[in-house]
Design a protein around this motif. Structure first.
Motif, PDB file in Angstrom:
ATOM      1  N   THR A   1      -1.915   9.763  -4.814  1.00 14.81           N
ATOM      2  CA  THR A   1      -0.794   9.093  -5.464  1.00 14.81           C
ATOM      3  C   THR A   1      -0.763   9.411  -6.954  1.00 14.81           C
TER       4      THR A   1
ATOM      5  N   LEU B   1       0.312   1.725  -4.002  1.00 13.01           N
ATOM      6  CA  LEU B   1       0.570   2.967  -3.285  1.00 13.01           C
ATOM      7  C   LEU B   1      -0.553   3.313  -2.319  1.00 13.01           C
TER       8      LEU B   1
ATOM      9  N   TYR C   1       7.139   7.221  -8.798  1.00 10.65           N
ATOM     10  CA  TYR C   1       6.006   7.060  -7.896  1.00 10.65           C
ATOM     11  C   TYR C   1       5.963   8.272  -6.984  1.00 10.65           C
TER      12      TYR C   1
ATOM     13  N   ASN D   1      -4.164   9.801 -11.464  1.00  7.43           N
ATOM     14  CA  ASN D   1      -3.806  10.120 -10.080  1.00  7.43           C
ATOM     15  C   ASN D   1      -4.965   9.762  -9.167  1.00  7.43           C
TER      16      ASN D   1
ATOM     17  N   VAL E   1       3.777   9.973  -3.781  1.00  2.96           N
ATOM     18  CA  VAL E   1       2.772   9.744  -2.747  1.00  2.96           C
ATOM     19  C   VAL E   1       2.658  10.997  -1.888  1.00  2.96           C
TER      20      VAL E   1
ATOM     21  N   GLN F   1      -1.306   8.093   3.429  1.00  5.09           N
ATOM     22  CA  GLN F   1      -1.305   8.671   2.076  1.00  5.09           C
ATOM     23  C   GLN F   1      -2.672   9.268   1.789  1.00  5.09           C
TER      24      GLN F   1
END
Length: 127
Positions: A45, A36, A121, A59, A123, A42
């Motif tokens: 995550t 990720l 998941y 995280n 993001v 991003q």
């Protein structure tokens, strides 16, 4: 305060490269999770178990545990409302309904994808 937008898109796992990860403490199986961190823009995550919301791994970045739990509950509510089969288990086959939700604000968006292996998941991306 900008109202969030809600969109549905293609599954996240098609757009990232898998990496090896530490398996959950209660499992002896080897787990492969998507990378990720390689997603452009991003800034945080999370990977959660789809049935419990418990973290699979810590995280990263600017995505807090509290935010991840709020997003998990949102995904459960939206997924249940959109799942025509009435099945509340979010970790099943591709034909069971909801696969991905994006919640967008003015400066950030949260992309949540239900993976076939039973993980969610999340993001957090900069807009």
């Amino acid at each position: 305060h900008t109202a969030p937008t809600l969109t549905m898109a293609q599954p996240l796992e098609q757009s990232v490269t898998p990496i090896a990860a530490n398996p959950p403490a209660t499992s002896n199986n080897t787990t492969t999770l998507p990378d990720l961190e390689s997603i452009p823009s991003q800034i945080g995550t999370a990977v959660l178990h789809s049935t419990t919301g418990a973290p699979v791994r810590p995280n990263t970045g600017q995505l807090t545990d509290a935010d991840a739990q709020i997003l998990y509950r949102m995904l459960l509510e939206v997924g249940t409302a959109l799942d025509s089969s009435g099945n509340k288990d979010m970790g099943g086959s591709e034909d069971e309904g909801l696969r991905r939700v994006t919640v967008g604000f003015h400066s950030v968006s949260y992309n949540m994808t239900v993976g076939a292996e039973g993980y969610i998941y999340i993001v957090k991306c900069r807009q």
